[in-house]
Design a protein around this motif. Structure first.
Motif: not given
Length: 371
Positions: A319, A326, A315-316, A312, A332, A334, A348
């Motif tokens: 952004c 998020h 993935a952030a 996670i 975004c 995430v 999550l």
């Protein structure tokens, strides 16, 4: 001279008026050879000893390398190759330097004729398990030092496990330089303990062991022992009523540590552990028994959150906005990956809840604090 020495011993034994348990009454403290300093700590100790001798503060045979095995009202008990002794702090130490924690390695002076030693230097820590106190100055409180693994204890029951509460201990452990594990206690009170264990494992991932125990039934105790092999140190972290003392009694094989009842309404318990202490576990390593914590605020532990939820966090980083929550922002990363089913939904939810808490609490940090 003899009268003066007698007065010193009387003062040392009372430790400034505090009533401390006699060392002869303490059981299950580790032996000196059960733990070892790192090469860096050993080198720092030798340098400190040489400087203390050069400054005329101590003779070489008065100085000892030791670790803090117990804290009673701020007074440390130190374990060294000659046994265990109480210590005060040398006046040369600053206020911050004098804040030792269980697990700290120190250089201490044992002056002849005194019952108490003097902590001269506190050696650099390999891990520093700390929390931020609720203060606008962002004050850190070290709970234990040089710990290899933090074991988050959580009591099962009729309610669903509080994943955020469990995960925050893992986040703190990883951020502070230790490994993390979870022990789910009181499995006999849960209708489907196996499902609870699987759910926690799903949220935390394969790198965090999740052990199911019932101290009353004697189940899972060897699995906990395996988390802290000989030569290593662990720390039990959890709220009052989580069953930490009961678990330690099971690991020791006898009822040594006091246990208490919990409230049926919220499963909260009274503090039965009042001193921070190390306990030597037969057939395993050493465990720090920490008093139950009423709070474990997540202030400044963003690195730990990223280590606990690496997918996670990765993935952030994609952004569009650095301060993305998020939630609703365009671009975004995430939410984009979540829509494709890349993350466990519960994991999550926990990540987002803890990240939101850290954003809200960031203002309590002193701007000069370096994380």
């Amino acid at each position: 001279m003899a009268a003066k020495r007698k007065r010193t011993r009387k003062r040392d034994a009372s430790a400034g008026g505090a009533q401390l348990p006699a060392l002869s009454t303490l059981r299950d403290l580790p032996a000196y050879d059960e733990l070892a300093p790192s090469d860096a700590q050993r080198a720092a100790a030798e340098a400190d000893k040489s400087q203390l001798v050069a400054d005329g503060i101590a003779e070489p045979d008065e100085l000892a390398l030791a670790f803090v095995c117990r804290l009673d009202r701020g007074y440390p008990a130190l374990c060294w190759e000659g046994g265990v002794f109480r210590a005060e702090f040398a006046t040369r130490l600053t206020k911050d330097d004098g804040r030792v924690a269980v697990g700290d390695w120190v250089v201490a002076r044992l002056p002849g004729g005194n019952d108490m030693g003097l902590v001269q230097t506190v050696l650099p820590r390999e891990s520093d398990i700390a929390r931020w106190r609720g203060s606008n100055r962002g004050e850190r409180q070290t709970l234990a030092a040089n710990v290899d693994v933090v074991i988050a204890a959580y009591a099962l029951g009729d309610r669903e496990p509080d994943m955020s509460r469990i995960a925050r201990s893992v986040v703190v452990a990883l951020d502070c330089g230790a490994h993390a594990a979870v022990v789910l206690t009181k499995a006999d009170r849960c209708t489907d303990a196996g499902a609870a264990q699987a759910a926690v494992s799903r949220v935390l991932g394969a790198d965090v062991p999740v052990v199911l125990t019932s101290s009353e039934m004697g189940e899972g105790i060897d699995d906990v022992r395996a988390l802290v092999p000989a030569g290593t140190s662990g720390m039990l972290l959890g709220a009052s009523g989580a069953g930490k003392s009961t678990l330690l009694n099971a690991l020791l094989g006898r009822d040594v540590l006091e246990t208490g009842a919990v409230r049926a309404s919220d499963d909260a318990g009274r503090h039965t552990t009042v001193a921070r202490r190390m306990v030597s576990i037969p057939g395993a390593g050493v465990i720090v028994d920490e008093p139950g914590l009423r709070s474990l605020p997540l202030v400044g532990h963003e690195r730990g959150l990223a280590l606990a939820f690496p997918d996670i966090a990765d993935a952030a980083r994609t952004c569009r906005f650095r301060d993305c929550t998020h939630d609703h922002e365009p671009g975004c990363g995430v939410r984009a990956e979540a829509a494709e089913g890349a993350f466990d939904e519960d994991a999550l939810d926990v990540y987002l809840a803890l990240a939101s808490e850290m954003r809200a609490s960031a203002g309590t940090l002193d701007p000069d604090v370096v994380l």
